[in-house]
Design an enzyme around this catalytic site. Structure first.
Site, PDB file in Angstrom:
ATOM      1  N   GLY A 109       0.794  -1.225   0.000  1.00 33.67           N
ATOM      2  CA  GLY A 109       0.000   0.000   0.000  1.00 33.67           C
ATOM      3  C   GLY A 109       0.825   1.272   0.000  1.00 33.67           C
ATOM      4  O   GLY A 109       0.462   2.266  -0.628  1.00 33.67           O
ATOM      5  N   ASN A 110       1.994   1.241   0.705  1.00 28.92           N
ATOM      6  CA  ASN A 110       2.796   2.469   0.794  1.00 28.92           C
ATOM      7  C   ASN A 110       3.526   2.770  -0.511  1.00 28.92           C
ATOM      8  O   ASN A 110       4.131   3.818  -0.659  1.00 28.92           O
ATOM      9  CB  ASN A 110       3.792   2.379   1.952  1.00 28.92           C
ATOM     10  CG  ASN A 110       4.886   1.351   1.722  1.00 28.92           C
ATOM     11  OD1 ASN A 110       4.652   0.337   1.072  1.00 28.92           O
ATOM     12  ND2 ASN A 110       6.053   1.600   2.268  1.00 28.92           N
TER      13      ASN A 110
ATOM     14  N   LYS B  73     -14.402  -8.441   5.263  1.00 25.90           N
ATOM     15  CA  LYS B  73     -13.467  -7.433   4.749  1.00 25.90           C
ATOM     16  C   LYS B  73     -14.169  -6.090   4.611  1.00 25.90           C
ATOM     17  O   LYS B  73     -15.049  -5.907   3.772  1.00 25.90           O
ATOM     18  CB  LYS B  73     -12.933  -7.886   3.389  1.00 25.90           C
ATOM     19  CG  LYS B  73     -11.896  -6.955   2.780  1.00 25.90           C
ATOM     20  CD  LYS B  73     -10.596  -7.000   3.522  1.00 25.90           C
ATOM     21  CE  LYS B  73      -9.530  -6.167   2.817  1.00 25.90           C
ATOM     22  NZ  LYS B  73      -8.250  -6.188   3.538  1.00 25.90           N
TER      23      LYS B  73
ATOM     24  N   LYS C 140      -4.444  -9.245  -2.385  1.00 23.56           N
ATOM     25  CA  LYS C 140      -3.537  -8.974  -3.527  1.00 23.56           C
ATOM     26  C   LYS C 140      -2.233  -9.757  -3.427  1.00 23.56           C
ATOM     27  O   LYS C 140      -1.654 -10.118  -4.458  1.00 23.56           O
ATOM     28  CB  LYS C 140      -3.272  -7.472  -3.653  1.00 23.56           C
ATOM     29  CG  LYS C 140      -2.618  -6.800  -2.461  1.00 23.56           C
ATOM     30  CD  LYS C 140      -1.121  -6.693  -2.569  1.00 23.56           C
ATOM     31  CE  LYS C 140      -0.567  -5.959  -1.349  1.00 23.56           C
ATOM     32  NZ  LYS C 140       0.903  -6.053  -1.243  1.00 23.56           N
TER      33      LYS C 140
ATOM     34  N   LYS D 144       0.736 -11.850   4.179  1.00 23.31           N
ATOM     35  CA  LYS D 144       1.930 -11.826   3.331  1.00 23.31           C
ATOM     36  C   LYS D 144       2.728 -13.118   3.495  1.00 23.31           C
ATOM     37  O   LYS D 144       3.229 -13.677   2.505  1.00 23.31           O
ATOM     38  CB  LYS D 144       2.792 -10.610   3.678  1.00 23.31           C
ATOM     39  CG  LYS D 144       2.074  -9.280   3.490  1.00 23.31           C
ATOM     40  CD  LYS D 144       2.958  -8.106   3.816  1.00 23.31           C
ATOM     41  CE  LYS D 144       2.162  -6.813   3.858  1.00 23.31           C
ATOM     42  NZ  LYS D 144       1.322  -6.579   2.676  1.00 23.31           N
TER      43      LYS D 144
END
Length: 311
Positions: A11-12, A131, A215, A277
């Protein structure tokens, strides 16, 4: 022979803490991330890029809602909003790479594919959506929307507001994956599975569904299906830690699949941050990948960067 790697932008890479998400902020962040990937290109890598879209898809949903309230324009469903952000974020990533290539004298094509990702309509996640997506509502507003559109709304854990919640089903198949592989092996940088992919089910063709696909897991599936040598997950910390921000905090350099599974079992990785992750990394390595590297973009020039998960 060039190595093939899939890189999942965190995201960053697009939007950082405290930022509003302006075009200027996002293009600056993306260009910095693309700049960090030059080290891989100079080492003769072919690249496929995946990315998140959490803040962006939320903003799109806000825009649709505002249009509905003020002008009576129908708000579009979740799969349509994911497609919108795939296109807009893909444009930003292409722009970032092209700006870096112009400075570095690199001659590569960059292209974005709008990517549908197939999920199972009977996935257990559809029975209990968790979510959160989109804007915040009062309890009364959420109840009214639920009656109107049949959606599910839940109280936010950090406030008295409510948000729409959707399923996060497991990705099963990436459409056009053979084309992604072909283009990447020819030296083109391919941006795909944006936001985890546009969620669809196969039902007399395909049909979009109200869902969000992780993702990192979608990128891991892509890496497996194209036979990538390495899978990079970019985040906002240089390595994975155990006892993160607690006594005995320890950065992990290289860990095996077995060790990673044990740390997951112990609850060492937060479900809202590092655990997904690590699971994506495990999916890649357990399905034929050589290694997954979890790190921040700025560390990519370092030979021993990040936490490496191996068999």
């Amino acid at each position: 022979m060039k190595k093939l790697a899939v890189v999942a932008f965190g995201g960053n890479a697009l939007l950082r803490s405290g930022q509003k998400g302006t075009y200027q902020e996002q293009i600056k962040n993306v260009t910095e991330t693309c700049d960090s990937l030059v080290s891989l290109l100079k080492q003769d890598y072919n690249l496929v890029i995946g990315h998140g879209n959490g803040p962006q898809v939320g903003n799109v949903m806000l825009q649709h809602e505002a249009g509905k309230k003020k002008f009576g324009i129908e708000a579009m469903p979740m799969d349509f909003c994911v497609a919108e952000t795939q296109g807009s974020i893909g444009y930003l990533i292409e722009q970032g790479f092209r700006n870096v290539f112009a400075r570095e004298g690199i001659d590569r094509n960059v292209l974005t594919l709008l990517t549908q990702v197939v999920v199972d309509k009977n996935d257990e996640a559809f029975k209990k959506p968790v979510k959160p997506v989109g804007p915040y509502y009062t309890k009364e507003e959420a109840e009214a929307f639920a009656r109107e559109n049949g959606g599910t709304y839940a109280k936010d854990s950090k406030s008295d507001k409510y948000r729409k919640v959707v399923a996060s089903p497991k990705p099963l198949k990436v459409t056009n994956i053979d084309i992604v592989k072909q283009l990447a092996l020819e030296g083109n940088i391919v941006v795909t599975v944006g936001g985890g992919g546009i969620p669809v089910v196969e039902e007399n063709g395909v049909k979009g569904v109200e869902a969000v696909i992780d993702k990192d897991l979608a990128s891991a599936l892509t890496a497996v299906e194209i036979g990538a040598d390495e899978f990079y997950i970019l985040t906002d910390v240089p390595k994975v830690y155990i006892n993160f921000r607690k006594p005995g905090e320890l950065a992990l350099d290289v860990i095996t699949v077995k060790q990673a599974e044990e740390y997951l079992e112990q609850g060492q990785f937060g479900e809202g941050s590092m655990a997904p992750k690590v699971r994506a990394a495990l999916h890649f390595v357990k399905n034929g990948g050589k290694e997954c590297i979890i790190t921040e973009a700025g560390q990519l020039g370092n030979e021993n960067c990040g936490t490496r998960i191996v068999w």
